[in-house]
Motif scaffolding. Sequence first.
Motif, short mmCIF file in Angstrom:
data_model
loop_
_atom_site.label_atom_id
_atom_site.label_comp_id
_atom_site.label_asym_id
_atom_site.label_seq_id
_atom_site.Cartn_x
_atom_site.Cartn_y
_atom_site.Cartn_z
N ASP A 13 0.81 -1.22 0.00
CA ASP A 13 0.00 0.00 0.00
C ASP A 13 0.84 1.27 0.00
O ASP A 13 0.29 2.38 0.07
CB ASP A 13 -0.93 0.01 1.22
CG ASP A 13 -1.95 -1.12 1.17
OD1 ASP A 13 -2.17 -1.68 0.08
OD2 ASP A 13 -2.52 -1.45 2.23
N GLY A 47 -9.16 8.15 8.70
CA GLY A 47 -9.31 7.91 7.27
C GLY A 47 -8.52 6.71 6.76
O GLY A 47 -8.62 6.36 5.58
N PHE A 84 -1.91 6.03 5.63
CA PHE A 84 -1.29 6.71 4.51
C PHE A 84 0.20 6.41 4.54
O PHE A 84 0.86 6.61 5.55
CB PHE A 84 -1.53 8.21 4.63
CG PHE A 84 -0.70 9.03 3.70
CD1 PHE A 84 -1.04 9.14 2.36
CD2 PHE A 84 0.43 9.69 4.16
CE1 PHE A 84 -0.26 9.89 1.49
CE2 PHE A 84 1.21 10.44 3.29
CZ PHE A 84 0.86 10.53 1.96
N ALA A 117 -5.55 5.16 3.09
CA ALA A 117 -6.14 6.50 3.15
C ALA A 117 -6.20 7.10 1.74
O ALA A 117 -5.34 6.82 0.90
CB ALA A 117 -5.31 7.39 4.06
N ASP A 118 -7.18 7.93 1.50
CA ASP A 118 -7.31 8.63 0.22
C ASP A 118 -6.37 9.83 0.22
O ASP A 118 -6.62 10.83 0.89
CB ASP A 118 -8.76 9.09 0.05
CG ASP A 118 -8.95 9.93 -1.20
OD1 ASP A 118 -7.97 10.11 -1.96
OD2 ASP A 118 -10.07 10.40 -1.42
N SER A 119 -5.25 9.70 -0.51
CA SER A 119 -4.26 10.77 -0.43
C SER A 119 -4.78 12.06 -1.06
O SER A 119 -4.30 13.15 -0.76
CB SER A 119 -2.95 10.34 -1.09
OG SER A 119 -3.12 10.26 -2.48
N GLY A 120 -5.77 11.94 -1.94
CA GLY A 120 -6.32 13.15 -2.55
C GLY A 120 -6.92 14.11 -1.55
O GLY A 120 -6.98 15.32 -1.77
N GLU A 121 -7.33 13.58 -0.41
CA GLU A 121 -7.92 14.43 0.62
C GLU A 121 -6.87 15.13 1.48
O GLU A 121 -7.21 15.98 2.29
CB GLU A 121 -8.84 13.59 1.52
CG GLU A 121 -10.09 13.08 0.82
CD GLU A 121 -10.89 14.22 0.19
OE1 GLU A 121 -11.17 15.22 0.88
OE2 GLU A 121 -11.18 14.12 -1.02
N ARG A 132 -5.51 16.32 -4.35
CA ARG A 132 -6.34 15.96 -5.49
C ARG A 132 -6.39 17.08 -6.54
O ARG A 132 -6.34 16.81 -7.74
CB ARG A 132 -7.76 15.68 -4.93
CG ARG A 132 -8.87 15.56 -5.87
CD ARG A 132 -10.16 15.18 -5.13
NE ARG A 132 -10.38 15.80 -3.81
CZ ARG A 132 -10.83 17.04 -3.62
NH1 ARG A 132 -11.13 17.80 -4.64
NH2 ARG A 132 -11.01 17.50 -2.39
#
Lengths: 430, 430
Positions: B224, B259, B262, B341-345, B403
Amino acid sequence: MSEPLRVAIAGLGTVGAGVIRLLDANGELIARRAGRPIEVVAVSARDRSKDRGVDIDRFDWVDDPTALARHPGADVVVELVGGADGPALALARAALDAGKSFVTANKAMIAHHGFSLAEAAEKADVALKFEAAVAGGIPVIKGLREGAAANAITRVYGILNGTCNYILSKMESDGSDFDAVLSEAQALGYAEADPSFDIDGVDAAHKLSILASLSFGTRPAFDDVATGGVRHVVAADIAEAAALGYRVRLVGMAEADAGGLFQRVHPYLVPLRHPLAHVSDSINAVVAEGNYVGRLFFQGAGAGDGPTASAVVADLIDIARGEFGPAYAMPVESLTAQPVADSGERRGRAYVRLMVQDRVGVLAEIAAAMRDAGVSIESLIQRGAAADGSVMVVIVTHEGPERCVAQALEKLSGSPSLTGAPMWMYILGE
Amino acid sequence: MSEPLRVAIAGLGTVGAGVIRLLDANGELIARRAGRPIEVVAVSARDRSKDRGVDIDRFDWVDDPTALARHPGADVVVELVGGADGPALALARAALDAGKSFVTANKAMIAHHGFSLAEAAEKADVALKFEAAVAGGIPVIKGLREGAAANAITRVYGILNGTCNYILSKMESDGSDFDAVLSEAQALGYAEADPSFDIDGVDAAHKLSILASLSFGTRPAFDDVATGGVRHVVAADIAEAAALGYRVRLVGMAEADAGGLFQRVHPYLVPLRHPLAHVSDSINAVVAEGNYVGRLFFQGAGAGDGPTASAVVADLIDIARGEFGPAYAMPVESLTAQPVADSGERRGRAYVRLMVQDRVGVLAEIAAAMRDAGVSIESLIQRGAAADGSVMVVIVTHEGPERCVAQALEKLSGSPSLTGAPMWMYILGE
């Protein structure tokens, strides 16, 4: 999950309350890491009713801290009272004698009495731990005791007093003089009303003597630390140092070799390429040089309730895990007594600042004194007259024995040409 | 003095020979610290007759490394063969299954198989230790596992690959371009003939995934890690970064929160006030931020036979003392599996470099793409034309979601105005 580790805490100032707050906040995580919960069972402090922001009614209250040593429910006593002797020491002895492990943040007590307390801990086969006594939250005791344990440590040194580092950093950033920054630091609570323990280097010397013993396997020797402070550093020194590519830091430095044990706290010029030069504000940092690992560098918060509580609870976790050995990494009988090294034989470069009368022949007098003592001058800078008409002369020496600089300054200090006492700092190598 | 701890070593390259040399040189000191001697009893390597500068005739020689797991005289197996799978993994499984403690410097194997090896170690009630697998001689595994154990770690990050840091430092000091410095590093032996593991960030990602698991109590999740390297950094980026008050470093960064987990390896702009900015050459450094201790910083040699041997032997000393617990600081069943985790956030500032055609309207096109994606521009610098007639445009964004930058670059990357792929780096906060 096994039985909890039961803890009695003496002293509920900011650190004591911080330990309780930390155990409340991170308790579940700590139990997973320690293999069992860590529970406070009893506390003692001067004033029971004071609002500390934590609920202490759930713990046994004991008026006399020494009585915690006999508390039947406690496995470990944590001492956060402070002071080299008095109640702190009485509690330490009583706890160890009663077969309880003992954790403290008390550098003065460990510097003065650590050896005899380690003897008592060994006799009782319990833990004596003091991670929080040196460099606050930085796990440097563990780093030396265990992380660097494969190495012969040749040198250990660092920035061990946050108050001095705050003052020097602030003088550097603002161009202010020492007294102004000290007053400001006192107003902000960063310096004590009586700041001498910090600014005269005593606090750093306590910590240095602990690091030296751990690093070199020598008996703790606080009385042998040559201790100086930062009172005599002026804004112009910091400006000259900056112009030469250095920052001024109060450095505690210890080395052990065939010549004996060298321990000194003194202001140093630290080159910008050295990591200590970038340690600012109240941050602490320790460098350990090992014969295989090379240079290890540890940095972090040297004080404050959170960082100090972090170190105290790390010790408790080790005890809960049963992972602790001798306080000084080896049995006390293995610790060797070393003679004090002759610092005059040390070789290095020095920064010397003289305030002199603005008249013909003074520079010649200085140069002759240096020459006669065998000091080789790398650079000499003379700046225009100060308000009182005196002139500042800054000398950077080539590498040579420290004894020579001391001799030259001794000779000069009697001269009527000087308008103040000479001031000097050592220059740290890269 | 108790019975010695008996060690079998597989792999006698520079690190294996270094471990033997260290135990020879510091053996007496180590015995005092460990409470008993540490003795090598058996070794295995590809070539028995090779001159390693250490006498190996005094040890049992075993041709098949896996056979060390069954060596009746050994308490611990040390694996210094390397490789994520193959003989190293076979030996690890065999040693743990045979009830022997296991020590390794093998980051690739631990990153891929650490979890199942930790299960095996727990089942056998023996030690699995890998201090040398992350950041060479720096005791950062111990620092996180034990030193910072009282804290919820919110973020762990650092400079985890010495080859990349050497290249970036050298580009910085010499103004050279990437390819030239890489060739030089290869000639000096600082970089492998096939350098992709290092320069594409894979090696740093191995180490990061180990640090993340230890810090957050999460299951190791190497797959990941969003992994990028330093191939696309050019001398002009480093010069622009310097002009803006930053240095370029390859940073491995991990965070865990609601979240998810990361984990990213990527070039970052590091502000000069941050300690990582002053980590140069092949030195490694790790920052851990805890909810009580604040920011801890560990620095030292990330590779080399001496530092790596120091870490391997530190693990052996812990085992000799009986002071070891679960490999990831808590039982494997406690390690939680976290979503990615959504790195775009993530919010932050970014550095973007575009090479564009030197014609009317290009800047307007770039500015429009940024605006349409919701990227707020803090500064934009356009430099004169390069040899091929293209122009370099550097943009520093205000803080915003990652993002948005990605969207803007995606849009721009299809534009005929660009003469090369966009390059971007994240900007580390102070």
